[in-house]
Design a protein around this motif. Structure first.
Motif, short mmCIF file in Angstrom:
data_model
loop_
_atom_site.label_atom_id
_atom_site.label_comp_id
_atom_site.label_asym_id
_atom_site.label_seq_id
_atom_site.Cartn_x
_atom_site.Cartn_y
_atom_site.Cartn_z
N SER A 167 0.84 -1.18 0.00
CA SER A 167 0.00 0.00 0.00
C SER A 167 0.88 1.24 0.00
CB SER A 167 -0.92 0.02 1.23
OG SER A 167 -1.68 1.19 1.28
N ASP A 168 0.46 2.28 -0.72
CA ASP A 168 1.16 3.55 -0.68
C ASP A 168 0.83 4.26 0.63
OD1 ASP A 168 2.25 3.18 -3.19
OD2 ASP A 168 0.58 4.17 -4.21
N ARG A 169 1.77 5.05 1.09
CA ARG A 169 1.58 5.83 2.32
C ARG A 169 0.65 7.01 2.02
NH1 ARG A 169 0.88 8.70 6.27
NH2 ARG A 169 2.42 9.30 7.82
N LEU A 170 -0.46 7.10 2.76
CA LEU A 170 -1.41 8.18 2.58
C LEU A 170 -1.14 9.32 3.55
CD1 LEU A 170 -4.77 6.21 2.21
CD2 LEU A 170 -3.24 7.02 0.41
N GLY A 171 -1.71 10.48 3.25
CA GLY A 171 -1.57 11.64 4.13
C GLY A 171 -2.49 12.74 3.68
N PRO A 172 -2.46 13.89 4.38
CA PRO A 172 -3.35 15.00 4.01
C PRO A 172 -3.09 15.54 2.61
CG PRO A 172 -1.72 15.68 5.65
CD PRO A 172 -1.64 14.20 5.55
N TRP A 173 -1.90 15.25 2.07
CA TRP A 173 -1.60 15.71 0.71
C TRP A 173 -2.47 15.02 -0.35
CZ3 TRP A 173 1.88 13.14 3.91
CH2 TRP A 173 2.05 11.77 3.64
N ASP A 174 -3.12 13.91 0.05
CA ASP A 174 -3.96 13.19 -0.90
C ASP A 174 -5.34 13.81 -1.06
OD1 ASP A 174 -2.27 10.81 -1.59
OD2 ASP A 174 -2.32 10.58 0.58
N GLY A 175 -5.65 14.80 -0.23
CA GLY A 175 -6.94 15.45 -0.34
C GLY A 175 -8.12 14.54 -0.04
N GLY A 176 -7.88 13.50 0.75
CA GLY A 176 -8.96 12.58 1.10
C GLY A 176 -9.21 11.50 0.08
N ASP A 177 -8.42 11.51 -1.02
CA ASP A 177 -8.59 10.45 -2.01
C ASP A 177 -8.21 9.11 -1.41
OD1 ASP A 177 -9.39 12.28 -3.86
OD2 ASP A 177 -7.41 12.55 -4.76
N GLY A 178 -8.95 8.09 -1.77
CA GLY A 178 -8.70 6.77 -1.20
C GLY A 178 -7.58 6.03 -1.89
N ASP A 179 -7.17 4.96 -1.27
CA ASP A 179 -6.15 4.09 -1.83
C ASP A 179 -6.58 2.66 -1.51
OD1 ASP A 179 -3.85 3.37 -3.16
OD2 ASP A 179 -2.62 3.40 -1.36
N GLU A 180 -5.80 1.72 -1.99
CA GLU A 180 -6.09 0.32 -1.72
C GLU A 180 -4.83 -0.40 -1.28
OE1 GLU A 180 -6.08 -1.67 -6.06
OE2 GLU A 180 -7.47 0.00 -5.82
N ALA A 181 -4.96 -1.22 -0.26
CA ALA A 181 -3.89 -2.15 0.11
C ALA A 181 -4.20 -3.46 -0.59
CB ALA A 181 -3.86 -2.35 1.62
N GLU A 182 -3.18 -4.13 -1.07
CA GLU A 182 -3.42 -5.35 -1.82
C GLU A 182 -2.46 -6.45 -1.42
OE1 GLU A 182 -0.95 -5.20 -5.91
OE2 GLU A 182 -2.66 -3.82 -5.86
N ARG A 183 -2.90 -7.66 -1.62
CA ARG A 183 -2.06 -8.83 -1.36
C ARG A 183 -2.42 -9.91 -2.37
NH1 ARG A 183 -2.37 -13.02 3.79
NH2 ARG A 183 -0.70 -14.40 3.09
N THR A 184 -1.42 -10.55 -2.93
CA THR A 184 -1.67 -11.67 -3.83
C THR A 184 -1.70 -12.97 -3.03
OG1 THR A 184 0.69 -11.87 -4.32
CG2 THR A 184 -0.63 -10.54 -5.83
N LEU A 185 -2.58 -13.86 -3.44
CA LEU A 185 -2.80 -15.13 -2.73
C LEU A 185 -2.83 -16.26 -3.73
CD1 LEU A 185 -5.70 -13.76 -0.52
CD2 LEU A 185 -3.43 -14.28 0.33
N ALA A 186 -2.80 -17.48 -3.20
CA ALA A 186 -2.91 -18.69 -4.03
C ALA A 186 -1.87 -18.69 -5.14
CB ALA A 186 -4.32 -18.81 -4.62
N ALA A 187 -0.61 -18.47 -4.72
CA ALA A 187 0.53 -18.51 -5.65
C ALA A 187 0.37 -17.52 -6.79
CB ALA A 187 0.74 -19.92 -6.19
N GLY A 188 -0.22 -16.35 -6.50
CA GLY A 188 -0.34 -15.31 -7.51
C GLY A 188 -1.55 -15.41 -8.39
#
Length: 457
Positions: A239-260
């Protein structure tokens, strides 16, 4: 323990568990190792390196354990002390790597040849310290799997060397068998390297079946962002590091599973400052499948049950650990306070239900058993001054008869290990520590706690 992990273990771990090569070179260390214990002589003293749940270094004189490194050893054998401390660090790093590999194999459904597993995992001087405390399934006949716990089974099943072995998961088992394994671990006081028998199971809900491609199960929570960001890294999420500079825009944390083959995405947004802390809000969970080398969003119903369950378990962990609802001294007002009051005593999640299951088994063994009962989402503790309701999710406390809130800020230290727990759970340890404190409320000396208790007593 004192020889290099051979090529077979390293190679098999690479392929089956998707891990870096496990190498542990102790060839330069002379000494004797019997039964997983390495002993080295240093003048009149002896160093003992033992591997149980972790590797530890202790010192003895004439067979009697000492509390610390003897001064003559520090003075005359400094190189040996450093060598053995480095050894312990390397062993513990390798154990951590192996635990992560084994647990990560759930979504891959890693299968091993029985002959290799028997000698190179269950029988390996280092790996066996972990492997023997886990439940395994052995395919004793085509389609017929037998579950075993090597720590309690003197004789492993007879099966050909090429028979399949895999880690047992409660999702593939019936509730009666799950209860039996949990009872056995509790009765034998066997602590597993990671939560297996008491592992939470996450199944599709009717609401998720309706939304089809996303889950709102863990949406609309307010969390301590930096703590959650650290957990992303610890659990292998990106996941990218969020902060007030993003203006409240969302982000997503992701993880790959089942051998990709599968990817889970957990949406969240930076929300606000809370003093020096940062807050975030949580949103949807979505799944993608790799098709022809590209990710394509998939309906939740198409996600393999183990992949879905393990992914949602991580998200539950992120929210449960970092939610401000579990912050006992949250004092801010506004919408965050409303969320805190609503969520801090809400219905239990799967992780909190697992906590309740453990408490039902261990409470009768405790010296405060006569003062404790389980009632729905609470552990009820009867003190001399008042009766207390500890929420099994947040560990927040209400006091009868008016359900007034009791703030107890935990000390920044780990549990003392006096109460056996079949797996590590900081929240469960915190709940038990509060229960012991409140069961003897007449002995409390902290004025900030006593003032709250006596205010409505």
């Amino acid at each position: 323990m004192v020889k290099k992990v051979d090529a077979a273990l390293a190679e098999r771990t690479d392929v089956a568990l998707r891990l870096p090569r496990l190498e542990f070179d102790t060839a330069s260390i002379s000494g004797s190792a019997v039964g997983g214990v390495l002993r080295r002589t240093a003048g009149d003293y002896q160093a003992v390196v033992m591997v149980a749940e972790t590797a530890t270094l202790t010192w003895e004189k004439d067979g009697r354990p000492l509390r610390s490194v003897p001064a003559p050893v520090r003075r005359d054998h400094a190189a040996l002390v450093k060598e053995l401390r480095d050894l312990v660090k390397r062993v513990n790093a390798q154990l951590v790597t192996l635990v992560r590999a084994l647990e990560g194999g759930f979504t891959v459904e890693a299968v091993h040849p029985y002959g290799w597993w028997r000698t190179e995992l269950a029988g390996h001087p280092l790996a066996r310290t972990l492997v023997r405390r886990l439940i395994w399934e052995i395919e004793v006949a085509p389609g017929e799997w037998r579950a075993v716990l090597p720590e309690t089974d003197e004789h492993l099943p007879d099966a050909p060397d090429d028979a399949s072995v895999r880690l047992w998961h409660p999702l593939r088992s019936d509730p009666h068998a799950v209860r039996a394994w949990r009872d056995l671990l509790t009765e034998r006081c066997i602590r597993q390297p990671f939560k297996q028998a008491f592992r939470e199971i996450y199944l599709l809900t009717p609401a998720e079946e309706q939304t089809r491609v996303y889950s709102n199960r863990f949406a609309a929570h307010i969390v301590h962002y930096l703590r959650m960001f650290a957990l992303f890294r610890a659990r292998g999420w990106k996941s990218d590091r969020l902060g007030p500079w993003d203006g409240g825009d969302g982000d997503e944390a992701e993880r790959t599973l089942a051998a990709g083959e599968w990817r889970v995405r957990f949406f969240h947004s930076w929300a606000d400052w809370a003093g020096d802390d940062e807050l975030a809000s949580t949103d949807q969970v979505r799944f993608d499948r790799r098709v022809a080398g590209a990710w394509r969003e998939a309906p939740l119903a198409d996600v393999p049950p183990l992949v879905f369950s393990e992914a949602m378990r991580d998200v539950d962990l992120f929210v449960g650990v970092t939610s401000i609802a579990a912050d006992p001294d949250w004092t801010d007002g506004g919408p965050e306070r409303t969320y805190w009051e609503r969520t801090g005593f809400a219905e239990l999640t799967e992780s909190a239900e697992a906590r309740r299951d453990v408490l039902a088994r261990i409470l009768p063994r405790l010296k405060i058993a006569g003062r404790c009962t389980l009632d729905g989402r609470f552990l009820i503790v009867r003190g001399e001054l008042r009766t207390y309701k500890i929420h099994l999710g947040s560990a927040n406390i209400l006091m009868e008869p008016d359900d007034s809130y009791l703030c107890i800020v935990p000390a920044r230290r780990s549990g003392d290990g006096k109460v056996f727990l079949p797996f590590e759970d900081e929240r469960l340890t915190l709940i038990l520590s509060k229960a012991f404190l409140l069961a003897a409320d007449t002995e409390i000396t902290d004025e900030s706690i006593l003032t709250q208790i006596k205010r409505g007593a």
